[in-house]
Design a protein around this motif. Structure first.
Motif, short mmCIF file in Angstrom:
data_model
loop_
_atom_site.label_atom_id
_atom_site.label_comp_id
_atom_site.label_asym_id
_atom_site.label_seq_id
_atom_site.Cartn_x
_atom_site.Cartn_y
_atom_site.Cartn_z
N VAL A 29 40.42 31.33 41.03
CA VAL A 29 41.83 31.37 40.62
C VAL A 29 41.98 32.18 39.34
O VAL A 29 42.90 33.00 39.22
CB VAL A 29 42.39 29.94 40.45
N ILE A 30 41.10 31.98 38.39
CA ILE A 30 41.17 32.73 37.12
C ILE A 30 41.06 34.23 37.39
O ILE A 30 41.86 35.02 36.88
CB ILE A 30 40.09 32.25 36.15
N ARG A 31 40.09 34.64 38.21
CA ARG A 31 39.92 36.07 38.51
C ARG A 31 41.15 36.63 39.21
O ARG A 31 41.59 37.74 38.91
CB ARG A 31 38.65 36.30 39.32
N ALA A 32 41.72 35.88 40.13
CA ALA A 32 42.92 36.34 40.84
C ALA A 32 44.11 36.47 39.91
O ALA A 32 44.87 37.44 39.97
CB ALA A 32 43.25 35.39 42.00
N VAL A 33 44.29 35.51 39.02
CA VAL A 33 45.41 35.55 38.07
C VAL A 33 45.24 36.71 37.10
O VAL A 33 46.21 37.40 36.78
CB VAL A 33 45.53 34.20 37.32
N VAL A 34 44.03 36.95 36.63
CA VAL A 34 43.78 38.08 35.73
C VAL A 34 44.15 39.38 36.41
O VAL A 34 44.87 40.22 35.85
CB VAL A 34 42.31 38.08 35.25
N THR A 35 43.69 39.59 37.63
CA THR A 35 43.98 40.82 38.37
C THR A 35 45.48 40.98 38.59
O THR A 35 46.03 42.07 38.35
CB THR A 35 43.23 40.83 39.71
N GLU A 36 46.14 39.92 39.02
CA GLU A 36 47.59 39.98 39.27
C GLU A 36 48.35 40.30 38.00
O GLU A 36 49.29 41.11 38.01
CB GLU A 36 48.07 38.65 39.87
N THR A 37 47.96 39.70 36.89
CA THR A 37 48.66 39.91 35.63
C THR A 37 48.49 41.34 35.14
O THR A 37 49.45 41.98 34.70
CB THR A 37 48.19 38.90 34.57
N VAL A 38 47.28 41.87 35.23
CA VAL A 38 47.05 43.26 34.82
C VAL A 38 47.80 44.21 35.74
O VAL A 38 48.41 45.18 35.27
CB VAL A 38 45.54 43.59 34.77
N ASP A 39 47.80 43.96 37.04
CA ASP A 39 48.53 44.81 37.97
C ASP A 39 50.03 44.80 37.66
O ASP A 39 50.70 45.82 37.76
CB ASP A 39 48.31 44.36 39.42
N ARG A 40 50.54 43.64 37.27
CA ARG A 40 51.98 43.49 37.02
C ARG A 40 52.40 44.06 35.66
O ARG A 40 53.40 44.75 35.55
CB ARG A 40 52.36 42.00 37.11
N LEU A 41 51.62 43.79 34.62
CA LEU A 41 52.02 44.15 33.26
C LEU A 41 51.34 45.40 32.71
O LEU A 41 51.84 46.02 31.79
CB LEU A 41 51.73 42.99 32.29
N GLY A 42 50.17 45.71 33.23
CA GLY A 42 49.39 46.81 32.68
C GLY A 42 48.71 46.39 31.39
O GLY A 42 49.02 45.34 30.81
N GLU A 43 47.79 47.21 30.95
CA GLU A 43 47.03 46.90 29.74
C GLU A 43 47.94 46.79 28.52
O GLU A 43 47.84 45.85 27.73
CB GLU A 43 45.97 47.98 29.51
N GLY A 44 48.85 47.74 28.38
CA GLY A 44 49.76 47.73 27.24
C GLY A 44 50.70 46.54 27.24
O GLY A 44 51.00 45.96 26.19
N GLY A 45 51.15 46.14 28.42
CA GLY A 45 52.05 44.99 28.52
C GLY A 45 51.36 43.70 28.13
O GLY A 45 51.96 42.84 27.46
N CYS A 46 50.12 43.55 28.54
CA CYS A 46 49.35 42.35 28.17
C CYS A 46 49.17 42.29 26.66
O CYS A 46 49.41 41.25 26.03
CB CYS A 46 47.99 42.34 28.86
N ALA A 47 48.76 43.40 26.07
CA ALA A 47 48.54 43.44 24.62
C ALA A 47 49.82 43.15 23.85
O ALA A 47 49.81 42.42 22.85
CB ALA A 47 47.96 44.79 24.21
N ALA A 48 50.93 43.70 24.31
CA ALA A 48 52.21 43.48 23.62
C ALA A 48 52.62 42.01 23.67
O ALA A 48 53.10 41.47 22.66
CB ALA A 48 53.30 44.35 24.26
#
Length: 79
Positions: A29-48
């Motif tokens: 679940v953690i790996r799936a959530v990480v992938t989905e979040t990066v796909d949705r927000l991108g690296e810059g979105g996560c950092a922001a």
């Protein structure tokens, strides 16, 4: 699906996701959530969003980041 090679990015993605420690997520679940979040927000979105949370809720953000780091480490060791 995005290949994510950076633990820093994984930590940030889990930190800004809706997943909660109290849900006792499995490594899968953690790996799936990480992938989905990066796909949705991108690296810059996560950092922001991490920066925003540390600015608005510094008292809670540190504990959540520590949990995210530990959860990511465990989830990706198991992979």
């Amino acid at each position: 699906m995005t290949a994510i090679d950076s633990d820093d990015l994984r930590n940030e993605a889990l930190f800004v996701s809706d997943l909660q420690r109290s849900q006792h997520p499995t490594p899968e679940v953690i790996r799936a959530v990480v992938t989905e979040t990066v796909d949705r927000l991108g690296e810059g979105g996560c950092a922001a969003l991490v920066a925003q949370e540390f600015g608005e809720h510094p008292d809670c953000a540190l504990g959540r980041m520590r949990w995210a780091q530990q959860a990511v480490r465990s989830a990706y060791e198991a992979a």
